[in-house]
Design an enzyme around this catalytic site. Structure first.
Site, PDB file in Angstrom:
ATOM      1  N   ASP A   1       9.744  84.466  -3.030  1.00 18.19           N
ATOM      2  CA  ASP A   1       9.958  83.158  -3.658  1.00 18.19           C
ATOM      3  C   ASP A   1      10.379  83.316  -5.115  1.00 18.19           C
ATOM      4  OD1 ASP A   1      10.116  80.418  -3.593  1.00 18.19           O
ATOM      5  OD2 ASP A   1       7.973  80.082  -3.866  1.00 18.19           O
TER       6      ASP A   1
ATOM      7  N   LYS B   1      12.322  82.620  -8.116  1.00 22.12           N
ATOM      8  CA  LYS B   1      13.163  81.577  -8.686  1.00 22.12           C
ATOM      9  C   LYS B   1      12.652  81.266 -10.081  1.00 22.12           C
ATOM     10  CE  LYS B   1      10.511  77.996  -6.292  1.00 22.12           C
ATOM     11  NZ  LYS B   1      10.577  76.934  -5.299  1.00 22.12           N
TER      12      LYS B   1
ATOM     13  N   ASN C   1       9.142  79.921 -10.740  1.00 20.72           N
ATOM     14  CA  ASN C   1       7.992  80.774 -10.466  1.00 20.72           C
ATOM     15  C   ASN C   1       7.864  81.945 -11.432  1.00 20.72           C
ATOM     16  OD1 ASN C   1       7.263  79.167  -8.337  1.00 20.72           O
ATOM     17  ND2 ASN C   1       8.217  80.450  -6.792  1.00 20.72           N
TER      18      ASN C   1
END
Length: 141
Positions: A94, A96, A99
């Site tokens: 995840d 991105k 994050n």
């Protein structure tokens, strides 16, 4: 996290993975630290370090474009964190701007480990499901 939402969305395993990976934060400077976890009748609670520098999405939107030097700095810290996770047989799925948080000194911390795939040392354990944030996907995907 609300327990009923975790159960309703079938995210129990995801919450457990998140807790396990966050617990590794004390072993690496670029992963968010988890201080403790506890639960009430209605919630699962993770007590994590305060990261007051904002996320990278905020900084990119504010600046419009990061300098090459700043991009290289963040990229090197991200690579260090990912190498650490890979050595622990964890795939972080995840990545991105939302994050990646910054601490007060300007160093990154990866957060949001719910989509991680653990125990990837055997081929049959490699992820076979599709995941991702549609907004960040290439048009051809």
């Amino acid at each position: 996290m609300k327990k009923h939402s975790v159960i309703e969305d079938d995210d129990v395993e995801s919450a457990m993975i998140e807790r396990r990976v966050l617990a590794l934060g004390c072993q690496h400077p670029f992963i968010c630290n988890l201080f403790c976890t506890f639960q009430t009748q209605s919630h699962l609670n993770f007590v994590m370090e305060y990261l007051g520098g904002g996320d990278l999405m905020f900084h990119v939107q504010r600046c419009g474009k990061l300098s090459e030097e700043r991009t290289r700095f963040y990229a090197s810290e991200i690579v260090c964190a990912l190498k650490f996770l890979h050595k622990k047989f964890i795939i972080y799925r995840d990545l991105k701007l939302d994050n990646i948080l910054l601490d007060e000194a300007g160093h990154i911390r990866l957060v949001d480990f719910g989509m991680c795939q653990c125990k990837t040392y055997r081929e049959e354990c490699l992820p076979s499901n599709f995941c991702g944030t549609p907004h960040y996907m290439a048009p051809e995907v």
